[in-house]
Design a protein around this motif. Structure first.
Motif, PDB file in Angstrom:
ATOM      1  N   PRO A 198       0.773  -1.172   0.053  1.00 59.01           N
ATOM      2  CA  PRO A 198      -0.189   0.001   0.012  1.00 59.01           C
ATOM      3  C   PRO A 198       0.854   1.364   0.077  1.00 59.01           C
ATOM      4  O   PRO A 198       0.396   2.352  -0.343  1.00 59.01           O
ATOM      5  CB  PRO A 198      -0.879  -0.045   1.345  1.00 59.01           C
ATOM      6  N   GLU A 199       2.060   1.320   0.444  1.00 55.49           N
ATOM      7  CA  GLU A 199       3.009   2.379   0.483  1.00 55.49           C
ATOM      8  C   GLU A 199       3.240   2.793  -0.936  1.00 55.49           C
ATOM      9  O   GLU A 199       3.907   4.045  -1.316  1.00 55.49           O
ATOM     10  CB  GLU A 199       4.164   1.952   1.403  1.00 55.49           C
ATOM     11  N   GLU A 200       3.280   1.884  -1.914  1.00 57.98           N
ATOM     12  CA  GLU A 200       3.808   2.148  -3.252  1.00 57.98           C
ATOM     13  C   GLU A 200       2.539   2.707  -4.183  1.00 57.98           C
ATOM     14  O   GLU A 200       2.980   2.809  -5.412  1.00 57.98           O
ATOM     15  CB  GLU A 200       4.451   0.649  -3.783  1.00 57.98           C
ATOM     16  N   TYR A 201       1.446   2.782  -3.744  1.00 59.44           N
ATOM     17  CA  TYR A 201       0.420   3.193  -4.840  1.00 59.44           C
ATOM     18  C   TYR A 201      -0.748   3.829  -3.827  1.00 59.44           C
ATOM     19  O   TYR A 201      -0.660   3.785  -2.533  1.00 59.44           O
ATOM     20  CB  TYR A 201      -0.224   2.265  -5.563  1.00 59.44           C
ATOM     21  N   ASP A 202      -1.544   4.552  -4.381  1.00 59.58           N
ATOM     22  CA  ASP A 202      -2.458   5.455  -3.758  1.00 59.58           C
ATOM     23  C   ASP A 202      -3.765   5.217  -4.421  1.00 59.58           C
ATOM     24  O   ASP A 202      -4.000   4.091  -5.416  1.00 59.58           O
ATOM     25  CB  ASP A 202      -2.347   7.015  -3.710  1.00 59.58           C
ATOM     26  N   GLU A 203      -5.161   5.928  -3.964  1.00 56.24           N
ATOM     27  CA  GLU A 203      -6.297   5.581  -4.610  1.00 56.24           C
ATOM     28  C   GLU A 203      -6.555   5.885  -5.906  1.00 56.24           C
ATOM     29  O   GLU A 203      -7.435   5.428  -6.709  1.00 56.24           O
ATOM     30  CB  GLU A 203      -7.436   6.132  -3.522  1.00 56.24           C
ATOM     31  N   ASP A 204      -5.506   6.804  -6.452  1.00 56.88           N
ATOM     32  CA  ASP A 204      -5.841   7.165  -7.840  1.00 56.88           C
ATOM     33  C   ASP A 204      -4.924   6.350  -8.828  1.00 56.88           C
ATOM     34  O   ASP A 204      -4.970   6.436 -10.233  1.00 56.88           O
ATOM     35  CB  ASP A 204      -5.205   8.540  -7.903  1.00 56.88           C
ATOM     36  N   THR A 205      -4.344   5.244  -8.399  1.00 57.54           N
ATOM     37  CA  THR A 205      -3.303   4.416  -9.173  1.00 57.54           C
ATOM     38  C   THR A 205      -4.192   3.396  -9.880  1.00 57.54           C
ATOM     39  O   THR A 205      -5.084   2.835  -9.144  1.00 57.54           O
ATOM     40  CB  THR A 205      -2.371   3.835  -8.284  1.00 57.54           C
ATOM     41  N   MET A 206      -4.155   3.173 -11.357  1.00 58.97           N
ATOM     42  CA  MET A 206      -4.873   2.448 -11.806  1.00 58.97           C
ATOM     43  C   MET A 206      -3.891   1.281 -12.330  1.00 58.97           C
ATOM     44  O   MET A 206      -2.897   1.226 -12.671  1.00 58.97           O
ATOM     45  CB  MET A 206      -5.384   3.076 -13.101  1.00 58.97           C
ATOM     46  N   PHE A 207      -4.581  -0.124 -12.387  1.00 59.07           N
ATOM     47  CA  PHE A 207      -4.005  -1.338 -12.652  1.00 59.07           C
ATOM     48  C   PHE A 207      -4.534  -1.961 -13.783  1.00 59.07           C
ATOM     49  O   PHE A 207      -6.015  -2.074 -13.598  1.00 59.07           O
ATOM     50  CB  PHE A 207      -3.508  -2.102 -11.543  1.00 59.07           C
ATOM     51  N   LEU A 208      -3.928  -2.467 -14.849  1.00 61.85           N
ATOM     52  CA  LEU A 208      -4.633  -3.500 -15.711  1.00 61.85           C
ATOM     53  C   LEU A 208      -4.636  -4.909 -15.342  1.00 61.85           C
ATOM     54  O   LEU A 208      -3.522  -5.411 -14.890  1.00 61.85           O
ATOM     55  CB  LEU A 208      -4.174  -3.279 -17.225  1.00 61.85           C
ATOM     56  N   CYS A 209      -5.733  -5.763 -15.588  1.00 64.84           N
ATOM     57  CA  CYS A 209      -5.565  -7.106 -15.445  1.00 64.84           C
ATOM     58  C   CYS A 209      -6.635  -7.841 -16.279  1.00 64.84           C
ATOM     59  O   CYS A 209      -7.785  -7.326 -16.497  1.00 64.84           O
ATOM     60  CB  CYS A 209      -6.146  -7.368 -13.868  1.00 64.84           C
ATOM     61  N   ARG A 210      -6.250  -9.034 -16.611  1.00 65.31           N
ATOM     62  CA  ARG A 210      -7.029  -9.716 -17.767  1.00 65.31           C
ATOM     63  C   ARG A 210      -7.638 -10.942 -16.862  1.00 65.31           C
ATOM     64  O   ARG A 210      -6.783 -11.620 -16.523  1.00 65.31           O
ATOM     65  CB  ARG A 210      -6.410 -10.122 -18.956  1.00 65.31           C
ATOM     66  N   VAL A 211      -8.855 -10.938 -16.431  1.00 64.27           N
ATOM     67  CA  VAL A 211      -9.446 -11.999 -15.687  1.00 64.27           C
ATOM     68  C   VAL A 211     -10.623 -12.687 -16.447  1.00 64.27           C
ATOM     69  O   VAL A 211     -11.475 -11.975 -17.149  1.00 64.27           O
ATOM     70  CB  VAL A 211      -9.588 -11.545 -14.584  1.00 64.27           C
ATOM     71  N   SER A 212     -10.936 -13.679 -15.858  1.00 62.54           N
ATOM     72  CA  SER A 212     -12.242 -14.356 -16.031  1.00 62.54           C
ATOM     73  C   SER A 212     -13.390 -14.403 -14.879  1.00 62.54           C
ATOM     74  O   SER A 212     -12.810 -14.594 -13.876  1.00 62.54           O
ATOM     75  CB  SER A 212     -12.030 -16.068 -16.383  1.00 62.54           C
ATOM     76  N   LEU A 213     -14.511 -14.244 -15.062  1.00 60.71           N
ATOM     77  CA  LEU A 213     -15.483 -14.033 -14.147  1.00 60.71           C
ATOM     78  C   LEU A 213     -15.961 -15.464 -13.882  1.00 60.71           C
ATOM     79  O   LEU A 213     -16.508 -16.203 -14.802  1.00 60.71           O
ATOM     80  CB  LEU A 213     -16.886 -13.291 -14.589  1.00 60.71           C
ATOM     81  N   ILE A 214     -15.846 -16.052 -12.440  1.00 60.75           N
ATOM     82  CA  ILE A 214     -16.163 -17.135 -12.199  1.00 60.75           C
ATOM     83  C   ILE A 214     -17.377 -17.157 -11.200  1.00 60.75           C
ATOM     84  O   ILE A 214     -18.028 -18.307 -11.197  1.00 60.75           O
ATOM     85  CB  ILE A 214     -15.062 -18.012 -11.682  1.00 60.75           C
ATOM     86  N   ASP A 215     -17.467 -16.065 -10.842  1.00 62.19           N
ATOM     87  CA  ASP A 215     -18.771 -16.100  -9.925  1.00 62.19           C
ATOM     88  C   ASP A 215     -19.477 -14.732  -9.573  1.00 62.19           C
ATOM     89  O   ASP A 215     -18.539 -13.778  -9.534  1.00 62.19           O
ATOM     90  CB  ASP A 215     -18.666 -17.175  -8.501  1.00 62.19           C
ATOM     91  N   ILE A 216     -20.693 -14.716  -9.405  1.00 58.89           N
ATOM     92  CA  ILE A 216     -21.205 -13.328  -8.784  1.00 58.89           C
ATOM     93  C   ILE A 216     -22.075 -13.306  -7.596  1.00 58.89           C
ATOM     94  O   ILE A 216     -23.126 -14.222  -7.676  1.00 58.89           O
ATOM     95  CB  ILE A 216     -21.828 -12.406  -9.908  1.00 58.89           C
ATOM     96  N   ASP A 217     -21.832 -12.772  -6.704  1.00 53.49           N
ATOM     97  CA  ASP A 217     -22.299 -12.941  -5.400  1.00 53.49           C
ATOM     98  C   ASP A 217     -23.568 -12.116  -5.338  1.00 53.49           C
ATOM     99  O   ASP A 217     -23.387 -10.966  -5.317  1.00 53.49           O
ATOM    100  CB  ASP A 217     -21.525 -12.728  -4.100  1.00 53.49           C
ATOM    101  N   CYS A 218     -24.805 -12.521  -5.188  1.00 51.17           N
ATOM    102  CA  CYS A 218     -26.137 -11.781  -5.107  1.00 51.17           C
ATOM    103  C   CYS A 218     -26.620 -11.866  -3.665  1.00 51.17           C
ATOM    104  O   CYS A 218     -27.809 -11.817  -3.605  1.00 51.17           O
ATOM    105  CB  CYS A 218     -26.953 -12.091  -6.175  1.00 51.17           C
ATOM    106  N   SER A 219     -26.023 -12.653  -2.712  1.00 49.47           N
ATOM    107  CA  SER A 219     -26.665 -12.903  -1.519  1.00 49.47           C
ATOM    108  C   SER A 219     -27.373 -11.719  -0.956  1.00 49.47           C
ATOM    109  O   SER A 219     -28.330 -11.767   0.076  1.00 49.47           O
ATOM    110  CB  SER A 219     -25.698 -13.440  -0.543  1.00 49.47           C
TER     111      SER A 219
END
Length: 372
Positions: A198-219
């Motif tokens: 957390p010391e290396e970034y702040d709330e304005d820092t953006m990251f790219l990631c390529r991911v697959s959606l495996i679930d969506i919690d609607c509880s």
């Protein structure tokens, strides 16, 4: 904060030496002059707050804040009406050694004084400013109070150390990176996102990631009733809805809040997908899906349009709003225009699609207790 040194006595008994920018002196208080080596007492005392820690002080009027930074922008004095009075205001910006910029808003006499002093310094001057007794407006802005003061190029160890490091930076400037270069360097795998310091970034820092959606919690549902302006959730009031930030709202809006679990070849993690970003992902507005709900239990079952997302792969730009490891999606990226990973992140994209991943069969979501 700037201070004067006093000995406080109550009914003849010395309580303590107090360093403060303001004192409340009562009838039983006795003020006596300190004798001895007065020169050893510092004329100034500050408690500087790192720019990245300002968020924790937002809206806390009981805390006044001292900040230190390199002045990078000073705007002209403006007149602003407040409670039928015309106030002078000066907006400026200061930057820390990590490059984070914080806005500074000064009112009344301190505004005009600071503007005139900066004019005297000249446009080419490299000024290190100290602002004390400030209130924190947001994670990236502070404003003056009646207790505020400013000091330019003050001869104290903190300013001297800051200036020395600033001169080193200015003498060895780092070439400005293009937006495409910055984007390419922001690629991260899930494993890398979860191990970020957390010391290396702040709330304005953006990251790219390529991911697959495996679930969506609607509880807890998959949408909420929110403000049409700031998107914050509503709370009910007699005969109307109210937003904590914007006040009464005539037409609250149904917004998406998808609590997704995603994976790549390095692991799994939770991502929150809000509002317009989720609408872009689903393809229809939350209101359209809400209008089709006929029974109460349907609020806690995924509509077909959302469930069809399970198993799909996307490139997301994510951020950590509270810098605590809870990431949300800022935007969905177009794979054709996203630059390939650069440097150490060169394998991020290749690791995105888990081998042998399959789209799970349809079911009611929200029965996975591992999603927090």
């Amino acid at each position: 904060m700037p201070c004067q040194i006093f000995t406080l006595m109550c009914r003849g008994t010395t309580i303590c030496h107090v360093a403060t920018s303001g004192l409340c002196i009562r009838r039983q208080t006795v003020v006596t002059e300190i004798e001895g080596d007065i020169d050893s007492i510092p004329l100034h005392s500050f408690e500087f707050v790192n720019f990245k820690d300002l968020r924790s002080r937002c809206g806390n009027n009981s805390l006044l804040t001292d900040v230190l930074g390199h002045v990078v922008d000073v705007r002209e004095i403006e007149g602003v009406k407040k409670r039928s009075r015309l106030l002078e205001i000066c907006n400026a910006s200061i930057r820390d050694l990590r490059g984070k910029v914080v806005g500074v808003t000064l009112y009344r006499d301190i505004a005009s004084g600071f503007f005139e002093d900066m004019l005297e310094k000249g446009q080419g001057a490299s000024v290190v400013a100290v602002f004390t007794g400030m209130a924190v407006d947001s994670s990236s802005s502070v404003c003056s109070t009646t207790s505020s003061e400013y000091y330019l190029d003050l001869e104290i160890p903190e300013v001297q150390e800051f200036r020395a490091n600033l001169l080193i930076q200015q003498g060895n400037p780092v070439p400005e990176k293009t937006p495409a270069q910055k984007l390419a360097e922001s690629w991260r795998t899930i494993e890398q996102l979860k191990s970020l310091d957390p010391e290396e970034y702040d709330e304005d820092t953006m990251f790219l990631c390529r991911v697959s959606l495996i679930d969506i919690d609607c509880s807890n549902g998959w949408c909420y009733l929110g403000c049409d302006t700031c998107q914050k959730s509503m709370y009910g009031a007699p005969r109307k809805y109210k937003c904590a930030r914007c006040g009464p709202i005539k037409r609250p809006v149904q917004w998406y809040k998808l609590k997704a679990k995603v994976e790549d070849a390095t692991g799994t993690m939770d991502l929150i997908i809000f509002c317009e970003v989720a609408e872009e992902l689903v393809g229809v507005s939350a209101k359209e899906l809400v209008d089709n709900i006929e029974e109460d239990d349907e609020w806690y079952a995924l509509p077909e349009e959302i469930e069809d997302l399970i198993g799909s792969t996307h490139t997301f730009q994510v951020f950590d709003k509270y810098v605590n490891g809870s990431f949300a999606v800022r935007s969905i990226m177009d794979d054709a225009s996203v630059p390939p990973p650069a440097g150490a992140a060169s394998d991020c994209k290749e690791k995105a699609d888990p081998e042998g991943s399959q789209k799970p069969s349809k079911r009611l979501r929200g029965d996975d207790d591992s999603i927090n």
